[in-house]
Design a protein around this motif. Structure first.
Motif, PDB file in Angstrom:
ATOM      1  N   PHE A  22      33.330  35.023  50.033  1.00 56.44           N
ATOM      2  CA  PHE A  22      31.925  34.907  49.667  1.00 56.44           C
ATOM      3  C   PHE A  22      31.799  33.817  48.615  1.00 56.44           C
ATOM      4  N   GLN A  23      30.745  33.006  48.739  1.00 60.09           N
ATOM      5  CA  GLN A  23      30.478  32.034  47.688  1.00 60.09           C
ATOM      6  C   GLN A  23      30.113  32.773  46.407  1.00 60.09           C
ATOM      7  N   VAL A  42      40.023  34.856  43.485  1.00 64.05           N
ATOM      8  CA  VAL A  42      38.796  35.493  43.028  1.00 64.05           C
ATOM      9  C   VAL A  42      38.229  34.710  41.853  1.00 64.05           C
ATOM     10  N   GLN A  43      36.948  34.372  41.939  1.00 67.00           N
ATOM     11  CA  GLN A  43      36.276  33.707  40.833  1.00 67.00           C
ATOM     12  C   GLN A  43      35.460  34.728  40.058  1.00 67.00           C
ATOM     13  N   CYS A  44      35.541  34.660  38.722  1.00 62.70           N
ATOM     14  CA  CYS A  44      34.717  35.490  37.862  1.00 62.70           C
ATOM     15  C   CYS A  44      34.243  34.612  36.711  1.00 62.70           C
ATOM     16  N   GLY A  45      32.940  34.397  36.622  1.00 61.25           N
ATOM     17  CA  GLY A  45      32.443  33.398  35.689  1.00 61.25           C
ATOM     18  C   GLY A  45      32.894  32.021  36.153  1.00 61.25           C
ATOM     19  N   THR A  46      33.546  31.289  35.280  1.00 61.46           N
ATOM     20  CA  THR A  46      34.068  29.970  35.645  1.00 61.46           C
ATOM     21  C   THR A  46      35.582  29.992  35.878  1.00 61.46           C
ATOM     22  N   GLN A  47      36.205  31.166  35.758  1.00 57.88           N
ATOM     23  CA  GLN A  47      37.649  31.275  35.926  1.00 57.88           C
ATOM     24  C   GLN A  47      38.008  31.769  37.324  1.00 57.88           C
ATOM     25  N   LYS A  48      39.205  31.399  37.778  1.00 60.31           N
ATOM     26  CA  LYS A  48      39.699  31.848  39.073  1.00 60.31           C
ATOM     27  C   LYS A  48      41.059  32.521  38.907  1.00 60.31           C
ATOM     28  N   TYR A  49      41.298  33.542  39.735  1.00 55.47           N
ATOM     29  CA  TYR A  49      42.517  34.316  39.647  1.00 55.47           C
ATOM     30  C   TYR A  49      43.059  34.561  41.049  1.00 55.47           C
ATOM     31  N   ALA A  50      44.368  34.399  41.231  1.00 56.77           N
ATOM     32  CA  ALA A  50      45.016  34.690  42.509  1.00 56.77           C
ATOM     33  C   ALA A  50      45.456  36.145  42.508  1.00 56.77           C
ATOM     34  N   LEU A  51      44.837  36.951  43.355  1.00 55.92           N
ATOM     35  CA  LEU A  51      45.126  38.381  43.400  1.00 55.92           C
ATOM     36  C   LEU A  51      45.606  38.777  44.785  1.00 55.92           C
ATOM     37  N   GLY A  52      46.355  39.872  44.836  1.00 56.89           N
ATOM     38  CA  GLY A  52      46.892  40.314  46.115  1.00 56.89           C
ATOM     39  C   GLY A  52      47.144  41.802  46.152  1.00 56.89           C
ATOM     40  N   GLN A  63      27.361  39.439  36.590  1.00 52.51           N
ATOM     41  CA  GLN A  63      28.481  38.552  36.298  1.00 52.51           C
ATOM     42  C   GLN A  63      28.815  37.781  37.573  1.00 52.51           C
ATOM     43  N   ILE A  64      28.822  36.473  37.496  1.00 55.17           N
ATOM     44  CA  ILE A  64      29.083  35.645  38.669  1.00 55.17           C
ATOM     45  C   ILE A  64      30.493  35.906  39.177  1.00 55.17           C
ATOM     46  N   HIS A  65      30.612  36.106  40.491  1.00 57.87           N
ATOM     47  CA  HIS A  65      31.930  36.317  41.088  1.00 57.87           C
ATOM     48  C   HIS A  65      31.901  35.893  42.547  1.00 57.87           C
ATOM     49  N   GLY A  66      33.065  35.593  43.076  1.00 55.67           N
ATOM     50  CA  GLY A  66      33.174  35.171  44.472  1.00 55.67           C
ATOM     51  C   GLY A  66      34.612  35.272  44.934  1.00 55.67           C
ATOM     52  N   TYR A  67      34.804  35.112  46.239  1.00 48.09           N
ATOM     53  CA  TYR A  67      36.132  35.221  46.835  1.00 48.09           C
ATOM     54  C   TYR A  67      36.347  34.031  47.766  1.00 48.09           C
ATOM     55  N   GLU A  68      37.541  33.459  47.748  1.00 49.75           N
ATOM     56  CA  GLU A  68      37.855  32.344  48.642  1.00 49.75           C
ATOM     57  C   GLU A  68      39.338  32.383  48.999  1.00 49.75           C
ATOM     58  N   GLN A  69      39.685  31.608  50.032  1.00 52.62           N
ATOM     59  CA  GLN A  69      41.075  31.489  50.488  1.00 52.62           C
ATOM     60  C   GLN A  69      41.694  32.858  50.788  1.00 52.62           C
ATOM     61  N   SER A  70      40.869  33.772  51.306  1.00 50.46           N
ATOM     62  CA  SER A  70      41.365  35.109  51.607  1.00 50.46           C
ATOM     63  C   SER A  70      42.266  35.086  52.836  1.00 50.46           C
ATOM     64  N   LYS A  71      43.363  35.833  52.767  1.00 48.46           N
ATOM     65  CA  LYS A  71      44.332  35.880  53.870  1.00 48.46           C
ATOM     66  C   LYS A  71      44.701  37.330  54.177  1.00 48.46           C
ATOM     67  N   ASP A  72      44.392  37.752  55.400  1.00 51.03           N
ATOM     68  CA  ASP A  72      44.801  39.083  55.893  1.00 51.03           C
ATOM     69  C   ASP A  72      44.450  40.192  54.909  1.00 51.03           C
ATOM     70  N   VAL A  73      43.215  40.138  54.415  1.00 56.37           N
ATOM     71  CA  VAL A  73      42.809  41.078  53.368  1.00 56.37           C
ATOM     72  C   VAL A  73      42.414  42.430  53.957  1.00 56.37           C
ATOM     73  N   ARG A  74      42.894  43.470  53.328  1.00 56.41           N
ATOM     74  CA  ARG A  74      42.454  44.837  53.626  1.00 56.41           C
ATOM     75  C   ARG A  74      42.387  45.594  52.314  1.00 56.41           C
ATOM     76  N   GLY A  75      41.319  46.330  52.109  1.00 52.20           N
ATOM     77  CA  GLY A  75      41.205  47.051  50.854  1.00 52.20           C
ATOM     78  C   GLY A  75      39.913  47.837  50.758  1.00 52.20           C
ATOM     79  N   TYR A  76      39.651  48.369  49.564  1.00 52.94           N
ATOM     80  CA  TYR A  76      38.429  49.103  49.277  1.00 52.94           C
ATOM     81  C   TYR A  76      37.475  48.198  48.505  1.00 52.94           C
TER      82      TYR A  76
END
Length: 257
Positions: A22-23, A42-52, A63-76
């Protein structure tokens, strides 16, 4: 383009979401994503974090947030209105922000959060609202107890987005937004596109088009009436933007099965 300002009523609680990208966007609810599999930036504010897998992300209200470069994601994914589903935490969630918006794998497994999420998911369709609210209250209490907090500071982009959300149904201009924010038009455009990864006019028109889709599907309003109600200025401008974002004309969208 996805709807960039989400106004979620009530709650969303889903599992097995594989198309996570999501943008950047914001909404008045708190959002949690717990990764069972895969990875995402994952973007939160102006920072980005690689989560898995095993990590948990949380975005506070507005709070501004978004998701990009998602790969084979499954979760809640949980999106909850604070004033209806998380009343005990209203003050904290509206006045504070986490120092970092995530919990790393292994840092919270001893709390039983993964197990509680699975139990809540299994019981979602069979228990009362009060029981489900109890699940959410315990889960968020455990999450919030593990997050270092800080006072919420002024956030220029957040304030700009909230201003846009309040005025996008009018013929709002870049000049008007820049004046409200106290910036020059050129700086506003640069700041917005750098943070939101889209141009300011596209963001505004994306909001309008999402409303237009609902009006075309759920009302008998004419295209002219919809155009006037959403600040497009002209039917030609409305038709051009609708085709750009939806890939068909308003008439085709209304007649689709």
């Amino acid at each position: 383009m996805k709807l960039l300002y989400q106004d979620n009523h009530g709650f969303r609680f889903e599992k097995d979401r594989r198309k996570l990208d999501f943008q950047p966007h914001l909404h008045g609810a708190v959002e949690v994503y717990y990764f069972l599999e895969g990875s995402s930036v994952v973007q939160c504010g102006t920072q980005k974090y690689a989560l898995g897998a095993g990590d948990l992300f949380i975005a506070f209200p507005n709070q501004i947030h978004g998701y990009e470069q998602s790969k084979d994601v499954r979760g809640y994914i949980m999106i909850l209105q604070v004033n209806t589903w998380l009343k005990p935490y209203y003050k904290l969630l509206t006045e504070k922000l986490p120092t970092v918006p995530y919990l790393n794998k292994g840092s919270f497994e001893h709390t039983g959060i993964p197990q509680l999420l699975e139990m809540a998911w299994q019981d979602k369709k069979t228990v009362s609202r009060e029981v489900l609210q109890g699940y959410f209250s315990v889960i968020f209490g455990k999450i919030l107890s593990l997050l270092p907090m800080q006072e919420a500071s002024n956030d220029s982009i957040r304030d700009i987005l909230l201003y846009i959300h309040e005025h996008y149904k009018t013929p709002i201009s870049r000049k008007e937004i820049a004046h409200a924010a106290g910036y020059t038009e050129s700086y506003l455009s640069h700041l917005f596109s750098a943070t939101m990864r889209t141009a300011l006019p596209d963001y505004i028109n994306a909001l309008r088009i999402e409303d237009a889709k609902d009006l075309l599907s759920g009302t008998d309003l004419t295209v002219s009436q919809i155009t006037d109600s959403l600040g497009f200025g002209s039917i030609r401008n409305f038709n051009r933007n609708f085709l750009k974002f939806v890939g068909m004309s308003p008439r085709q969208y209304r007649l689709r099965k």
